[in-house]
Write an enzyme that holds these catalytic residues in place. Sequence first.
Site, short mmCIF file in Angstrom:
data_model
loop_
_atom_site.label_atom_id
_atom_site.label_comp_id
_atom_site.label_asym_id
_atom_site.label_seq_id
_atom_site.Cartn_x
_atom_site.Cartn_y
_atom_site.Cartn_z
N HIS A 350 43.42 39.97 48.85
CA HIS A 350 42.42 41.06 48.86
C HIS A 350 40.86 40.13 50.41
O HIS A 350 40.80 38.96 50.30
CB HIS A 350 41.12 40.55 47.50
CG HIS A 350 42.34 41.29 46.39
ND1 HIS A 350 42.19 41.28 45.18
CD2 HIS A 350 42.88 42.67 47.05
CE1 HIS A 350 42.75 42.02 44.31
NE2 HIS A 350 43.53 42.36 45.56
N GLU A 353 37.55 38.50 50.14
CA GLU A 353 36.62 37.48 49.52
C GLU A 353 37.81 35.88 49.76
O GLU A 353 38.82 35.45 49.66
CB GLU A 353 38.09 37.14 47.26
CG GLU A 353 37.82 38.74 47.15
CD GLU A 353 39.59 39.31 46.34
OE1 GLU A 353 39.06 40.25 45.32
OE2 GLU A 353 40.18 38.39 45.83
N GLU A 517 40.63 32.58 40.83
CA GLU A 517 39.09 32.87 40.98
C GLU A 517 38.35 32.21 41.08
O GLU A 517 38.04 31.17 40.31
CB GLU A 517 38.45 33.92 39.85
CG GLU A 517 39.77 35.77 39.79
CD GLU A 517 39.80 36.39 40.91
OE1 GLU A 517 38.86 36.42 40.84
OE2 GLU A 517 40.42 37.25 40.72
ZN LIG Z 1 41.60 39.53 44.68
#
Ligand SMILES: [Zn+2]
Length: 785
Positions: A350, A353, A517
């Site tokens: 992504h 990010e 994350e």
């Molecule tokens: Zn992501």
Amino acid sequence: MNSNNNNNNDSSSEDDINVYETLTKLLPANELLPRKLTIDIDVKSLYPLKPLPQFYKTYVPFLEESTHRHCAITETAISDENRTLLDYYDENKQNLVYKRFDQLDLGKRTTNDRTYFATLIANFKKAHPKVFFRGEALFDQKLTSYTFDQIQFDSNFESGNLFCAFKKSENVFDLIIQNDINTRGNTQWFFFSVTGAKAGQTIQFNLLNHLKNGSLFNEGLQPAVYSIKDNQINGTEWCRDGFNISYFKSPFIKEYPLTLKKKYYQLRFHYTFKHNDDKVYFAHSYPYTYTNLLEFLNTQLDDQERNQHLSRKVLCTTLGGNTCEVLTITSNSLQRRAYRKGVVFLARQHPGEPQGSFVMQGIIDFLTSNNPQAEYLRQNCIFKLFPMMNPDGVVNGNYRCGLEGSDLNRRWKKPNKYLHPSVYYAKKYVKGFSKERQIILVIDLHGHSRKQSSFVYGCAYSSQVKTIERVFALLMAKLNPFMDYPSCTFRIENAKDKTARIQLWRELKINWVYTYECSFYGQQQKHYQIKDYLNCGVSICNALSQIVKDTSKEFTNQANVPDIQQQILEELGKMPQTDDQDNGSDSSQSEAELSDDELVQLFQPKTYSTKQKNFLKQQEFNNKKKPQPVNTKPTINTQKTSILQESPSKNSDQKPPMSSQKPKNTQYRIQAPQRLKQIEQTKIPDPPLMVDKSVQTDDWMYRQWLIQIGKMKKQQEYQSCTPTRNIYKSSSQSVTRFIVKNNSTKNDRGRIDSISLVTPGLQNKLISSSQQRQMMRYSGSNFMS
Ligand SMILES: [Zn+2]
């Protein structure tokens, strides 16, 4: 883990030890030439980019954060009007002060490049056909005249993505963020610069078109800010600043799907400029560009100590022409090489990010260092690192997608070699690596825009039973003050089935596959700084060295070493039950992404015969003259046929027969093409949205077709069927599979597609129809696997 005991104790392993011991006694080969491992920095963008400042010269701690002046504004008066951003644009075009791509000569770009641009701003096409189309100027109106002491915006740099800006009043600006390339939105990441403000001047920024319905901006997150002047004077690097920040439902509805009338979300913040003649950058989080990565890798590989353990290899070239690399870190000694465990890290699937890149940098920097822990890991593990899976997205300022407009972390089940090359090759590479040695850990690094702290998503069949899958997560959390174990979830969510995590867990049977994350914000209302993200990477390595020490018992036979895994499992058993609800999921698939049909559409070579073009024009003309009866319900098939086929079928009834009779022949012949005029009876639907008919081109026809497909798909979902010259049928249970050898066109010659029909009876009539001939080209597994 224990299953390996057997493998390592057999006789062949002892032979291996002897071989490797012999090898290690050999003198190393002479190095005749100094190794040059660094590469020229080569960033390929869809449009020319200005250089960014050297943001990250050093990683000194930031200055104290500016005092937190957040106060959420609750928007009371949200109008119920169905206004889109197009309406907004119409009403405010006289206030337009910035537009991206203004200076570019898009007409000189190649066809493919222009395709990207077209959908980039597809939403703007309908109401403003001259705004942009296939290389035409983006906006027909001029910017409002300004003098140099006025506020000016810019986003023509790597990862920048401000699309346009409107001056609402002296100190209030409305901003529109660029869609992810080839999507209808996916807007969340932002990165732009502002010049021309005076010291002490406070500006209100309204970012009108965010995608997500919740944000940490309502919990205290501030935008990331970098002031060139402040950096020169005080050495301030990226920091968090801005006040009166709020995130709320925008009055504007999303253009897609218009029928649902979903609203955009709006971010509002204020910033007081500190210096005259300053240039200030604003972003969702501290940016980490493709150039940043290449520069970092070059410094690593320039270092004579570090480059002993680090090698880089080109994994593939992306759609945008950028290089996706895979790094290997391990000890260059041959001792015990056969027994080293495999470890895989991925980042930046992504693009919006950047946290993932900082964690990755922390990992690389630690693993190549002379820290004894790092040396231990290098001797016991072989690390494969994919530091930037989506360089195109990063370069072009995307939040979630690659250039082809889809989320790469939803493409791991069957990645397409041409559309998702980095996923395709990374998966292949990891699979090959798993055959060579046991992979004990895979971590895919991400950033989370709605939850605080850092945590992992893991895989487990049960959310109740504390299984081995959780062990490494808890160990990481114990060693990392920035990680929160209670935030971790261990599930196989259907919505995330095609992620790297679930696919690698399923296919390679690795217990410890995690999506790691890191919050865009921080934890306990305190912002993460860059060094915190870097330290998360170091912590992951620390946890790994504990585990590796534990598993190395397998061949050192130190039976009395306490079993860390066992200890952690016991500890997990004592922890209170949680139901592992992930309320802040950051990964739902967005409706803004194009459908597979549309993707195929975009990347299909666009060739029409003159006959087809004439036919289309004629159809358009006829359609205007005499509207079709209402009861003629067009189907996907008729739409495709009417737009694409050079010849219609005799069969006016397009509905597949529901007979259960199976065709007896295994090979079918297509009927000869029918007369052209018969198609005229087919209903042509209303002209699609967002297409400027004054500039009908091949591309336009394609687009029209694809929009119809999208519409029709919504209305009726029945299996499309096929195809061309030679069809071979194979049946199993209730599924009938057709394998189609395509001999019809040069490009597709010999290509084999296949399609499965769940209802065996469907084929009978359809196969005999030449209308479906073209369709097969778009439903073939070649394209949309
Ligand atoms: Zn992501």
